[in-house]
Scaffold this active site. Structure first.
Site, PDB file in Angstrom:
ATOM      1  N   ASP A 136      22.208  43.025  76.043  1.00  0.00           N
ATOM      2  CA  ASP A 136      22.265  41.719  75.369  1.00  0.00           C
ATOM      3  C   ASP A 136      22.128  40.553  76.353  1.00  0.00           C
ATOM      4  O   ASP A 136      22.007  39.399  75.937  1.00  0.00           O
ATOM      5  CB  ASP A 136      23.581  41.581  74.589  1.00  0.00           C
ATOM      6  CG  ASP A 136      23.646  42.567  73.428  1.00  0.00           C
ATOM      7  OD1 ASP A 136      22.585  43.005  72.950  1.00  0.00           O
ATOM      8  OD2 ASP A 136      24.774  42.907  73.014  1.00  0.00           O
ATOM      9  N   ARG A 184      35.032  46.465  65.754  1.00  0.00           N
ATOM     10  CA  ARG A 184      35.700  47.773  65.693  1.00  0.00           C
ATOM     11  C   ARG A 184      37.175  47.625  65.346  1.00  0.00           C
ATOM     12  O   ARG A 184      37.743  48.481  64.660  1.00  0.00           O
ATOM     13  CB  ARG A 184      35.515  48.492  67.036  1.00  0.00           C
ATOM     14  CG  ARG A 184      34.060  48.985  67.219  1.00  0.00           C
ATOM     15  CD  ARG A 184      33.714  49.137  68.689  1.00  0.00           C
ATOM     16  NE  ARG A 184      32.424  49.772  68.908  1.00  0.00           N
ATOM     17  CZ  ARG A 184      31.234  49.152  68.865  1.00  0.00           C
ATOM     18  NH1 ARG A 184      31.162  47.853  68.565  1.00  0.00           N
ATOM     19  NH2 ARG A 184      30.120  49.820  69.113  1.00  0.00           N
ATOM     20  N   ARG A 204      15.041  45.024  60.792  1.00  0.00           N
ATOM     21  CA  ARG A 204      15.498  45.900  61.883  1.00  0.00           C
ATOM     22  C   ARG A 204      15.585  47.375  61.452  1.00  0.00           C
ATOM     23  O   ARG A 204      15.845  47.682  60.307  1.00  0.00           O
ATOM     24  CB  ARG A 204      16.839  45.382  62.426  1.00  0.00           C
ATOM     25  CG  ARG A 204      16.658  43.985  63.011  1.00  0.00           C
ATOM     26  CD  ARG A 204      17.922  43.437  63.586  1.00  0.00           C
ATOM     27  NE  ARG A 204      18.366  44.201  64.742  1.00  0.00           N
ATOM     28  CZ  ARG A 204      19.525  44.011  65.357  1.00  0.00           C
ATOM     29  NH1 ARG A 204      20.360  43.084  64.905  1.00  0.00           N
ATOM     30  NH2 ARG A 204      19.857  44.722  66.410  1.00  0.00           N
ATOM     31  N   LYS A 238      32.644  40.554  70.848  1.00  0.00           N
ATOM     32  CA  LYS A 238      32.074  40.772  69.510  1.00  0.00           C
ATOM     33  C   LYS A 238      32.165  42.260  69.125  1.00  0.00           C
ATOM     34  O   LYS A 238      32.639  42.592  68.033  1.00  0.00           O
ATOM     35  CB  LYS A 238      30.612  40.289  69.492  1.00  0.00           C
ATOM     36  CG  LYS A 238      29.932  40.414  68.144  1.00  0.00           C
ATOM     37  CD  LYS A 238      28.839  39.384  67.979  1.00  0.00           C
ATOM     38  CE  LYS A 238      27.545  39.737  68.666  1.00  0.00           C
ATOM     39  NZ  LYS A 238      26.787  40.804  67.984  1.00  0.00           N
ATOM     40  N   GLN A 271      25.604  51.648  68.743  1.00  0.00           N
ATOM     41  CA  GLN A 271      25.690  51.548  67.281  1.00  0.00           C
ATOM     42  C   GLN A 271      25.416  52.903  66.642  1.00  0.00           C
ATOM     43  O   GLN A 271      26.100  53.309  65.713  1.00  0.00           O
ATOM     44  CB  GLN A 271      24.729  50.473  66.770  1.00  0.00           C
ATOM     45  CG  GLN A 271      25.148  49.083  67.252  1.00  0.00           C
ATOM     46  CD  GLN A 271      24.212  47.983  66.819  1.00  0.00           C
ATOM     47  OE1 GLN A 271      23.158  48.245  66.245  1.00  0.00           O
ATOM     48  NE2 GLN A 271      24.577  46.746  67.098  1.00  0.00           N
TER      49      GLN A 271
END
Ligand code: S3P
Length: 437
Positions: free
Chosen positions: A323, A29, A125, A24, A174
């Site tokens: 994750d 990217r 978020r 992902k 990020q």
């Protein structure tokens, strides 16, 4: 859309081969960087899932031409390093924090207005972690709650961006990536230092576009980039996503009788914390056919069922398995003894508060076995499991982890199971196929 789905107990284990869907992070990217090129890029093994499709829609809104040759292969042709066009409408990042945060970096550096929205989860978020350092570079970002929450808007920075040295309080790829993308257009070097090294896919892919990123310890530096420096490669091959492979790693170890072959798993060392933890727990996991594809390490992995023991890990390894905490929690429930996880406060600001979700929902399947702390989990393994109806909180990783826990235990009923489409649309299909082999 199914409202409710039952995953039954799987007694005979899982057997066979899984071709792991594309990564992902790398898929996002690949589209973003290709969209800044002036020659076509063929992207293969692209993750055809909702989050990455949000990025595709976003780059299309900015004028890049994107053509799907199949679900997993696409051609992206940009209009050059300075060729992004002002979007005529609000950019919708859907559920995807990566799309939003990286695009905030890229669009802060453009000479036009842009605005962003997303789904209910993304509205909750924190975006201040990106908006604040970008503002230090001169970016003009406006939004709800003192410019930290969606909806957000970016107006062009008069005189462009300046390079900064930013000591980030969070180890976040990020944040780092947003600043590197903005830094390409700044008037001097941009450095991002993090407490621990986060995934380095942006740095690796930038190198493939002729843009060097220097690393010194936990800091990375990018220098201003010219249109002549920026050269799109002809092709990018996306390796399989270890975060998706993790469900089969844990299912393979914990469902008695299982034997699985996971094909084409990305094993970039900034992502392999789950392998280290499973090894610590006593899992039988074997990597072979190790290779490098498109600047990223990949391998096939064999896994088979065996006993696990509880373990402990903390903040240092966290960026390498952030994750995978929900599925590691499943492994911990199936292990003998206690598992103590600390330094995982970031989980409270993911697609949902994952620490609370794990305590609540996993606790329905194994009552009293999970305690959430402020920044982690205490899991009492080896307790009896029961069937229950669980909420996914529309969080793909909570849904897939609950499905594996149900399959390993006494079954589970999942509300809103379709959220797996965010990162792994074929998940339930793969689970059914592997249980019949
Ligand atoms: C990602 C970075 C991680 C990760 C997310 C994808 C990325 O987030 O949890 O799923 O592609 O850069 P953080 O940067 O917030 O740690």
């Amino acid at each position: 859309m199914a409202e409710l789905m039952t995953v039954e107990k799987i007694s005979g284990g899982l057997r066979g081969e899984v071709k792991i869907p594309g990564d992902k992070s790398i898929s996002h990217r690949s589209v973003m960087l290709s969209g800044l090129g002036s020659t076509p890029v063929r992207i293969t093994n692209f993750l055809h899932a909702q989050d990455c499709l949000s990025t595709v829609a976003c780059l299309r809104a900015l004028g890049a031409e994107i053509e799907f040759q199949s679900e997993v292969e696409l051609m992206v042709t940009g209009h050059g390093f300075h060729g992004l066009q002002e979007p005529g409408t609000v950019i919708d990042a859907g559920n995807s924090g990566t799309t939003l945060r990286l695009m905030m970096g890229l669009l802060s550096a453009q000479p036009f207005f842009s605005s962003f929205t997303g789904d209910a989860s993304l509205h909750r978020r924190p975006m201040g972690r990106v908006a604040k350092p970008l503002s230090l570079m001169g970016a003009k970002i406006y939004g709800r709650e003192k410019n930290t929450k969606l909806p957000l808007a970016i107006v062009p920075a008069e005189g462009g961006l300046k390079g900064v040295y930013y000591d980030s309080p969070v180890a976040s790829a990020q944040v780092k990536s947003a600043l590197l993308l903005a830094g390409m257009y700044a008037n001097g070097p941009t450095t991002v230092k993090e407490p621990f090294v986060s995934r380095d896919h942006t740095e690796r892919m930038l190198a493939a576009f002729g843009v060097p990123v220097e690393r010194q310890g936990t800091a990375v530096t990018i220098n201003p980039v010219t249109a002549e420096d920026y050269k799109a490669p002809e092709a990018i091959e996306v390796p399989g996503d270890i975060s998706s492979a993790a469900y089969w790693l844990v299912a393979g170890v914990t469902l008695p009788g299982s034997k699985l072959l996971l094909k084409n798993v990305g094993v970039n060392e900034t992502r392999t914390g789950v392998l280290d933890v499973l090894e610590q727990m006593g899992a039988k996991v074997e990597l072979f056919n190790q290779r490098v594809s498109g600047g990223e390490a990949a391998a096939d992995i064999r896994v088979e069922a065996g006993p696990l023991r509880g373990t402990e890990f903390g903040v240092e390894i966290m960026p390498r398995l952030i994750d995978e905490i929900p599925i590691i929690a499943v492994a911990a429930l199936m292990a003998e003894g206690d598992t103590v996880i600390t330094g995982a406060g970031e989980l409270r600001v993911k697609e949902t508060d994952r620490l609370a979700a794990i305590e609540q929902e996993f606790g329905k399947l194994s009552p009293g076995a999970v305690e959430a702390t402020e920044d982690g989990l205490v899991i009492h393994g080896g307790r009896p499991l029961q069937k229950a109806r669980c909420i996914t909180y529309d969080d793909h990783r909570i849904a897939m982890s609950l499905a594996i826990l149900g399959a390993a235990g006494e079954g589970v009923e999942l509300e809103h199971p379709d959220c797996v489409n965010i990162s792994y649309p074929a998940f339930y299909g793969d689970l059914a196929r592997l249980s019949k082999a």
